[in-house]
Design an enzyme around this catalytic site. Sequence first.
Site, short mmCIF file in Angstrom:
data_model
loop_
_atom_site.label_atom_id
_atom_site.label_comp_id
_atom_site.label_asym_id
_atom_site.label_seq_id
_atom_site.Cartn_x
_atom_site.Cartn_y
_atom_site.Cartn_z
N HIS A 119 0.86 -1.18 0.00
CA HIS A 119 0.00 0.00 0.00
C HIS A 119 0.91 1.24 0.00
O HIS A 119 2.01 1.20 0.53
CB HIS A 119 -0.85 -0.04 1.27
CG HIS A 119 -1.92 0.99 1.37
ND1 HIS A 119 -1.68 2.28 1.76
CD2 HIS A 119 -3.25 0.91 1.14
CE1 HIS A 119 -2.82 2.96 1.78
NE2 HIS A 119 -3.79 2.15 1.40
N ASP A 195 3.19 -4.39 8.16
CA ASP A 195 1.98 -3.59 7.95
C ASP A 195 0.80 -4.52 8.18
O ASP A 195 0.47 -5.35 7.33
CB ASP A 195 1.98 -3.02 6.53
CG ASP A 195 0.66 -2.32 6.20
OD1 ASP A 195 -0.30 -2.40 7.00
OD2 ASP A 195 0.58 -1.72 5.10
N GLN A 198 -4.29 -5.09 7.13
CA GLN A 198 -5.26 -6.06 6.62
C GLN A 198 -5.17 -7.42 7.31
O GLN A 198 -5.89 -8.34 6.91
CB GLN A 198 -5.09 -6.24 5.10
CG GLN A 198 -5.35 -4.99 4.29
CD GLN A 198 -6.74 -4.39 4.51
OE1 GLN A 198 -7.65 -5.07 4.98
NE2 GLN A 198 -6.88 -3.11 4.20
N LYS A 221 -10.42 -0.06 10.48
CA LYS A 221 -10.58 -1.25 9.62
C LYS A 221 -10.97 -2.47 10.42
O LYS A 221 -11.13 -3.56 9.88
CB LYS A 221 -9.27 -1.53 8.87
CG LYS A 221 -8.92 -0.46 7.83
CD LYS A 221 -7.70 -0.89 7.03
CE LYS A 221 -7.05 0.28 6.31
NZ LYS A 221 -7.75 0.65 5.07
N CYS A 377 -4.70 2.44 -3.76
CA CYS A 377 -3.47 2.94 -3.13
C CYS A 377 -2.33 1.96 -3.29
O CYS A 377 -1.54 1.74 -2.35
CB CYS A 377 -3.69 3.24 -1.65
SG CYS A 377 -4.86 4.54 -1.38
#
Lengths: 420, 420, 122, 122
Positions: A119, A195, A198, A221, A377
């Site tokens: 991302h 990261d 997700q 999220k 993104c």
Amino acid sequence: MDVNKIREDFPILKRKINGKRAVYLDSTATSQKPRAVIDAIVNYYENFNANVHRGIYRLSEEATDLYEKSRENIGRFIGARSDSIVFVRNTTEALNLISYSYGRFLNEGDEILTTIMEHHSNIVPWQFLGRKGVKLVFTDINEDGTLNIDDFINKIGKRTKIVTVTHVSNVLGTINDVRELSKIAHDHGAIFIVDGAQSVPHMPVDVEKIGADFLAFSGHKMLGPMGIGVLYGKRDLLESMDPFMGGGEMISEVHTYGSTWADVPLKFEAGTPNVEGAVGLSAAVDYLRSIGMEEVRNHEKGLVSYSLERLGEINEINIYGPRDPEKRGGVISFNFRNIRSERISEHLRKEGIMIHPHDVATILDMDSVMVRSGHHCAQPLMERLNIPASSRASFYIYNDRDDVDSLFDALKKVRGVLKI
Amino acid sequence: MDVNKIREDFPILKRKINGKRAVYLDSTATSQKPRAVIDAIVNYYENFNANVHRGIYRLSEEATDLYEKSRENIGRFIGARSDSIVFVRNTTEALNLISYSYGRFLNEGDEILTTIMEHHSNIVPWQFLGRKGVKLVFTDINEDGTLNIDDFINKIGKRTKIVTVTHVSNVLGTINDVRELSKIAHDHGAIFIVDGAQSVPHMPVDVEKIGADFLAFSGHKMLGPMGIGVLYGKRDLLESMDPFMGGGEMISEVHTYGSTWADVPLKFEAGTPNVEGAVGLSAAVDYLRSIGMEEVRNHEKGLVSYSLERLGEINEINIYGPRDPEKRGGVISFNFRNIRSERISEHLRKEGIMIHPHDVATILDMDSVMVRSGHHCAQPLMERLNIPASSRASFYIYNDRDDVDSLFDALKKVRGVLKI
Amino acid sequence: MSNDIYMEFILENYRNPKNYGVMDNPTVKKSGANPLCGDDITIYLKIENGKIQDIRFTGKGCAISQASASILTEMVKGKDLEYVKSLGENDLLSALGIELSPARLKCALLSYKVLKDALSGF
Amino acid sequence: MSNDIYMEFILENYRNPKNYGVMDNPTVKKSGANPLCGDDITIYLKIENGKIQDIRFTGKGCAISQASASILTEMVKGKDLEYVKSLGENDLLSALGIELSPARLKCALLSYKVLKDALSGF
Ligand SMILES: Cc1ncc(COP(=O)(O)O)c(C=O)c1O
Ligand SMILES: Cc1ncc(COP(=O)(O)O)c(C=O)c1O
């Protein structure tokens, strides 16, 4: 896991759009909020709101207690002690914090190794370090959308000071073997950043197990409020770093000639914190825990399997990323690629896509099926896949097979609307 | 202005603490929230929640619309166009943003002129620039707590590139003549930054009238949610600056070899923004506007006058800052200084205060009167005043004369509790 | 535990602190501060034969932090190092005998932290 | 304005865009992109005697952006510069005849922006 009962907890899902049941398939961008989270926010403002850490009166002490208990609870959710949890706005700020504060330790010629599926939030902050001659290196992917481990091993080396990788790709759905990558990174003396934007919302994540030195994720999220996110960091690393922003809360002593800093994690929390956000995210974590993260993961895996099944019916559509539901999260990006029609615009045909994702999203929205379309993104990944954009449907705990059916029913209408 | 009616709008003020009516006198730290703001948050999450700027479906477009209309509304509140409004977390982040992004234009030997009455948030970010040899210079105050203009004029010069001043001191209450200071700053070719954390919530503020190149303020201090704040900046300045954080939203194009930025203001908003916060702050602005900022200011002036009157009754107490209600905001910092008693601890007597502010705050809290005590994130000012700390009562629209009476009734008990 | 944190015992130790003052030639001297409150405390120890032969403190702060320092010095004066090292936060807190909120707890424990710090080398 | 944004007129211009293609030796050539969508458009103009003698465009994007570019080129071809410069966004939008949401508006107006940009020197 009873999706119907879960749906009842989400007020927004009762909203009708164009008179139709809302089919929200964009949780990868942001999730919807259960009543429990909204109530936690309201309860906070109606009964406990105060500035934290400095008040001697009861209200401020209660607010401080709520804030610090939230930190503890959220830390526990990822297997971390509360003093390694820094509250930030979102994943993006977390990664920028590392880039600014840990980035000071990097010098000209040093390298940061990442992947082509990142991302923008895990690319641009590292490009900033280009100003001082730090090089950003991208690991390629295989044809099936998994990470090319050979390429990763080829590219890591003595100059590599940071390895930063997304746990789950927000486009391909690919779940990276971060545990393995962590070992390789550490063997080369690099720190390892994950990261988790997700992954933390969608599967069990334990910072020890995945070998993360830093882990970044966003509250919004994972059923939490907007404006709150988390940077987990190993204590010794956090302690070694200079602060990012300066101001209230993060200081020990301020003098006209210079200042000293508070202990970790407060050192990295400048100014009045978002107590509401912390309390809301803590309620979100409680909600997810009550379902069980294994359950969440299995549920999404089931929806992915079912989608792949139904995809068999529409062979004009190609998806990106691994086909094996074990290797992917609940994200499906796709394009119309194989339409036999003379009526396709020339340039789209040239690009290997037949219908622009924007048109797909608009047409799906007519049936109140909400998918994202664009570059997500992740422009470097789009370039790598050689497409301008894609459509993307993503799942969460409140989605069910009916939603998948609505998606495919609507997808079947796309050609008709465009008369191709 | 009907305070009783206003109090009705604030659910938390109905809470009883120790069985007593809550007398909240710490709005300078953070304000309480009216039902209208809480409802706006709930309404947002129940009906409109989505990620903004990139969604093609209705929900995302509605959320984008709410977000951008909030920007417009908040901009109008301070006389600014929406494209000069950057959403941040709080005042602190706003000032750090300028320090990092505009700070790049400063070089060794350049000076930043500020004042000794600043909040740490308007000190520490500028001390960071000391790394590259930029010097931070402090303007002194007069004995009455007003800014020493002669000293300001003495200290400004060719090297001064930035002048940054709080509009209202959060300790002294002093209202600085920012319009005048702006002229002097501009005459010397410096840019002029206003810390509006304590002015925007409490009085009419217009960026043009005060001559601010930048203005920073926090939502949570003006009835809005936590986690949202504003940086106003002149467009040409914002455009000339590099971004602060990198990631989603703030980019135009991202390539593996480098990136380009979105237009102002998005260039400075990296990652998923706090849409809830913007919507909530916009509701807060509507609420304040419905009362009228002149009214708010007059109301607080009235409470300050009344407090000064009642202060006449307790001559053991000294206050800091100007005595003229025209020159001060609704903040009163004080200490017990003139107790004739043999029973005062020696060190307190030496420091010229007789009772430690922590004890004052604890004793007041027994009567559910909530005041702050400590250094108020203004240690350099404490040093200048030669005190370790002070107590502070501050007023807002929901406070009335009864609150002032409760404060003084409780203050009168302090000596008794401590038996001195 | 008393709800009245300003009970006579506390106030007495606040106004007339025991062992208050500077010590010449201490075995060890240690300072600590709570910058949030502007409180600070210095502890002076004379250690001989594994015992705290004498203890003094100076400093400034609120009633709770001062009284707590006074009471702590009384608790450890003349005691074996072993014993003093075994003292936990709760031992001091129950000696104080009052119920403290988290913010005031920091005031109460400042002297304890400085003492522990001073003894860390022994 | 039609609610059906994919009505025949739009689709026809999308599938068989007017004035699509490269122009040799244009008076001016300008490109613009909407990076969020991955859309981009290049406009070629032949300007003579204060008139747009010829216009071409190339580019890629969704049905709306492509149809809009096609329709725009038809609107201005052979017209006086004065007239073309006087055209506002709404003139193009009413020529399209469809109701657009803000996000799709950006698609529809890309060609307009590129054209304005191309003419800014004239
Ligand atoms: C004058 C002043 N400036 C800056 C700040 C910092 O505000 P925040 O903590 O919301 O960033 C405050 C509030 O504490 C303040 O009173
Ligand atoms: C993999 C990944 N990383 C980072 C981000 C950025 O998250 P945020 O916008 O909350 O900072 C996202 C979400 O868009 C994401 O999917």
